[in-house]
Design an enzyme around this catalytic site. Structure first.
Site, mmCIF file in Angstrom:
data_model
loop_
_atom_site.group_PDB
_atom_site.id
_atom_site.type_symbol
_atom_site.label_atom_id
_atom_site.label_comp_id
_atom_site.label_asym_id
_atom_site.label_seq_id
_atom_site.Cartn_x
_atom_site.Cartn_y
_atom_site.Cartn_z
ATOM 1 N N ALA A 68 0.802 -1.228 0.000
ATOM 2 C CA ALA A 68 0.000 0.000 0.000
ATOM 3 C C ALA A 68 0.833 1.276 0.000
ATOM 4 O O ALA A 68 0.312 2.350 -0.326
ATOM 5 C CB ALA A 68 -0.953 0.012 1.206
ATOM 6 N N ALA A 69 2.111 1.189 0.358
ATOM 7 C CA ALA A 69 2.945 2.391 0.408
ATOM 8 C C ALA A 69 3.800 2.568 -0.841
ATOM 9 O O ALA A 69 4.522 3.561 -0.961
ATOM 10 C CB ALA A 69 3.846 2.361 1.647
ATOM 11 N N LYS A 74 11.521 0.317 -12.424
ATOM 12 C CA LYS A 74 10.913 -1.008 -12.610
ATOM 13 C C LYS A 74 11.996 -2.072 -12.497
ATOM 14 O O LYS A 74 13.035 -1.988 -13.156
ATOM 15 C CB LYS A 74 10.220 -1.094 -13.971
ATOM 16 C CG LYS A 74 9.461 -2.409 -14.184
ATOM 17 C CD LYS A 74 8.615 -2.371 -15.435
ATOM 18 C CE LYS A 74 7.904 -3.689 -15.689
ATOM 19 N NZ LYS A 74 7.010 -4.074 -14.580
ATOM 20 N N HIS A 124 9.485 1.480 -19.786
ATOM 21 C CA HIS A 124 8.974 1.742 -18.444
ATOM 22 C C HIS A 124 9.907 2.693 -17.701
ATOM 23 O O HIS A 124 11.037 2.946 -18.135
ATOM 24 C CB HIS A 124 8.825 0.439 -17.645
ATOM 25 C CG HIS A 124 7.597 -0.340 -17.997
ATOM 26 N ND1 HIS A 124 7.520 -1.118 -19.135
ATOM 27 C CD2 HIS A 124 6.401 -0.448 -17.374
ATOM 28 C CE1 HIS A 124 6.325 -1.692 -19.190
ATOM 29 N NE2 HIS A 124 5.627 -1.292 -18.140
ATOM 30 N N THR A 172 3.608 -7.320 -19.249
ATOM 31 C CA THR A 172 2.741 -7.048 -20.399
ATOM 32 C C THR A 172 3.390 -7.533 -21.696
ATOM 33 O O THR A 172 2.738 -8.131 -22.556
ATOM 34 C CB THR A 172 2.440 -5.541 -20.502
ATOM 35 O OG1 THR A 172 1.774 -5.127 -19.303
ATOM 36 C CG2 THR A 172 1.549 -5.232 -21.697
#
EC number: 1.17.1.8
Length: 278
Positions: free
Chosen positions: A23-24, A171, A167, A178
């Protein structure tokens, strides 16, 4: 009064309880912000090793949500009773989180990339045994899903193709999930090898990596978000199918689709395209 009560009750039932792991992080924050502003979603838990004790609303520039980031997913599941776990961590953590969630009857929706097909098969077996659904999506952008679909169709008509994915420089995996998924779809669609054109590499790796018979090139640059183009070559012509993600907000509609459908599944669905109607 009865009609009002019935309407209110149906609205409560329709709300989906979600816990977000990672979540962070960059994606975790963006998706949490979107989920907090979606009426039929209740974010009831947040897990990360960073920003522990921080309210997820305040972390995302919103009013306090009454949910703080914790480190222990087991404890969060026990206390918050989520129905769906949304994961944007790293491959190893995502698998561990997914197994824990499935064991507790919580449906994982995983946007983390880099998970091998072998590990996905193991997760699928666990989901089937527990009769729990899971969605693993290399990309939640609906535009990117359409790009992959169009590339899959075009592969039938061109002898050669190459994939270039771009990207941001933070990353950690390459090629992107993808790009790998695109190559898998294209290879499965044709009954012939998609072998790259032969060339003598004066510098090792100049022709990129070969996956499913296609040359795949990964670019990592600051300023980029997520971009991919598939270039097809045929006699006297080129066809380029390209998708650009300019903001992580693009992933929210696809994520919401997966959250709302995952509880109807049994086993793992790999790829958001399998939830769409073409």
């Amino acid at each position: 009064m009865l009609m009002v009560f019935s309407y209110f009750f149906s609205e409560v039932i329709a709300t989906i309880r979600v816990v977000v792991t990672g979540a962070a992080g960059r994606m975790g924050r963006e998706m949490t912000r979107g989920l907090l502003q979606t009426e039929d979603i209740a974010v009831v838990g947040a897990v990360d090793r960073r920003e522990v004790g921080v309210d997820i609303g305040s972390l995302n520039g919103l009013p306090p949500a009454g949910v703080v980031i914790q480190e222990d997913l087991t404890g969060v599941i026990a206390s918050a009773r989520p129905e769906v776990m949304v994961d944007f961590t790293v491959a190893a953590a995502a698998l561990a989180n997914a197994r824990l969630a499935v064991e507790q009857g919580v449906s994982p929706v995983i946007g983390t990339t880099g998970i091998s097909l072998e590990r996905l098969d193991e997760l699928h077996q666990l989901c089937e045994a527990r009769q729990v659904g899971a969605v693993v999506a290399p990309n939640f952008s609906l535009g990117a899903i359409l790009m992959m679909h169009f590339a899959e169709e075009a592969a039938r008509y061109f002898p050669r193709a190459e994939i270039i994915e771009i990207h941001h420089d933070q990353k950690i995996d390459a090629p992107s999930g993808t790009a790998l998924k695109t190559a898998e779809l294209m290879a499965a669609r044709v009954n012939r090898p998609l072998t790259p054109s032969p060339a003598e590499e004066k510098v090792a790796g100049a022709r990129g990596a070969t996956y499913q018979g296609l040359a795949v090139h990964s670019v990592r640059l600051p300023g980029a978000v997520a971009h991919q183009e598939v270039i097809f070559g045929g006699q006297g012509q080129l066809l380029t199918i390209r998708h650009d993600t300019t903001s992580r907000e693009a992933f929210l509609p696809g994520l919401l689709l997966a959250i709302k459908k995952v509880r109807q599944l049994k086993g793992v669905v790999y790829g958001l395209e399998n939830l769409l109607e073409f």
